[in-house]
Design a protein around this motif. Structure first.
Motif, PDB file in Angstrom:
ATOM      1  N   CYS A  41      -4.959  13.835  -7.164  1.00  0.00           N
ATOM      2  CA  CYS A  41      -3.567  13.437  -6.967  1.00  0.00           C
ATOM      3  C   CYS A  41      -3.375  13.151  -5.477  1.00  0.00           C
ATOM      4  O   CYS A  41      -3.607  14.037  -4.656  1.00  0.00           O
ATOM      5  CB  CYS A  41      -2.654  14.569  -7.436  1.00  0.00           C
ATOM      6  SG  CYS A  41      -0.927  14.367  -7.022  1.00  0.00           S
ATOM      7  N   PRO A  43      -0.459  11.929  -3.164  1.00  0.00           N
ATOM      8  CA  PRO A  43       0.948  11.530  -3.071  1.00  0.00           C
ATOM      9  C   PRO A  43       1.240  10.452  -2.031  1.00  0.00           C
ATOM     10  O   PRO A  43       2.176   9.675  -2.211  1.00  0.00           O
ATOM     11  CB  PRO A  43       1.660  12.828  -2.681  1.00  0.00           C
ATOM     12  CG  PRO A  43       0.714  13.928  -3.016  1.00  0.00           C
ATOM     13  CD  PRO A  43      -0.656  13.356  -2.896  1.00  0.00           C
ATOM     14  N   TYR A  66       2.065   5.431  -0.663  1.00  0.00           N
ATOM     15  CA  TYR A  66       3.120   5.843  -1.586  1.00  0.00           C
ATOM     16  C   TYR A  66       3.939   4.633  -2.025  1.00  0.00           C
ATOM     17  O   TYR A  66       4.355   3.820  -1.203  1.00  0.00           O
ATOM     18  CB  TYR A  66       4.020   6.865  -0.896  1.00  0.00           C
ATOM     19  CG  TYR A  66       5.183   7.344  -1.718  1.00  0.00           C
ATOM     20  CD1 TYR A  66       5.049   8.459  -2.536  1.00  0.00           C
ATOM     21  CD2 TYR A  66       6.418   6.705  -1.678  1.00  0.00           C
ATOM     22  CE1 TYR A  66       6.118   8.917  -3.298  1.00  0.00           C
ATOM     23  CE2 TYR A  66       7.492   7.148  -2.428  1.00  0.00           C
ATOM     24  CZ  TYR A  66       7.332   8.261  -3.236  1.00  0.00           C
ATOM     25  OH  TYR A  66       8.393   8.707  -3.985  1.00  0.00           O
ATOM     26  N   CYS A 195       5.004  14.228  -7.425  1.00  0.00           N
ATOM     27  CA  CYS A 195       3.702  13.675  -7.772  1.00  0.00           C
ATOM     28  C   CYS A 195       2.863  14.709  -8.532  1.00  0.00           C
ATOM     29  O   CYS A 195       2.261  14.402  -9.555  1.00  0.00           O
ATOM     30  CB  CYS A 195       2.970  13.232  -6.501  1.00  0.00           C
ATOM     31  SG  CYS A 195       1.347  12.501  -6.795  1.00  0.00           S
TER      32      CYS A 195
END
Length: 197
Positions: A41, A43, A66, A195
């Motif tokens: 992940c 963000p 982002y 996120c």
């Protein structure tokens, strides 16, 4: 489903707490590195691969940032009712994960995303290779993002260092570079939590 509902956000609680403890962008980027390693992940910024738009026989590394959660048109032409529904949705998601969040915090996130949307390519331009094929060196990306350790980011992204990196939306990238500052730390933390959630 019953089991997952009972567990709730417990499996991600440690990551949300890590985000809470970040006091500046440097610390938040270190949290992102952990998120990339454990959850894949990212963000805020990351490197990845895509087929080279000008040579389909090879891949090219991409630097991405982002993206607002909604379309450019939503932020620039949406109604107050749509905006309120979006903020309500974000608040519901955060609260379901056990996060205390105010409408003001989410309004700030909305405004943050609106600033990004204003600089994004229009939807029709995303299919124009001449507009989305922009190459930068790692040094140029580092200059754009002084608070990001791009060498470390490459490692956590699992991408090898190359001579050039593709940036598909230069306007969005430069605007995010302007906004990823310690002054916006609380909004960035909200974005990071969403996120993960």
């Amino acid at each position: 489903v019953e089991s997952r509902n009972k567990i709730g956000a417990a499996p991600i609680r440690a990551y949300l707490e890590m985000i809470d403890k970040a006091n500046n962008v440097t610390e938040l980027m270190n949290v992102q590195n952990t998120l990339m390693e454990k959850l894949y992940c990212a963000p805020f910024v990351a490197f990845s691969l895509t087929v080279d738009f000008k040579d389909s026989t090879r891949y090219i590394p991409v630097f991405g940032v982002y993206n607002p959660n909604m379309t450019k048109d939503f932020y620039l032409s949406g109604t107050e009712i749509q905006k309120a529904a979006y903020i309500k949705y974000l608040k519901t998601v955060m609260e379901l994960a056990g996060e205390d969040v105010t409408d003001l915090q989410l309004e700030e996130l909305y405004n943050f995303e609106k600033c990004l949307a204003e600089k994004m390519l229009n939807t029709e331009d995303m299919g124009d290779v001449d507009k989305i094929y922009n190459t930068y060196t790692l040094d140029e990306i580092q200059t754009l993002f002084p608070t990001v350790d791009t060498e470390k980011l490459l490692i956590y992204s699992g991408i090898q260092k190359e001579d050039k990196f593709l940036i598909t939306d230069v306007g969005l990238t430069k605007e995010f570079a302007r906004l990823i500052t310690d002054e916006n730390i609380e909004t960035l933390k909200t974005a990071a939590k969403l996120c993960v959630i």
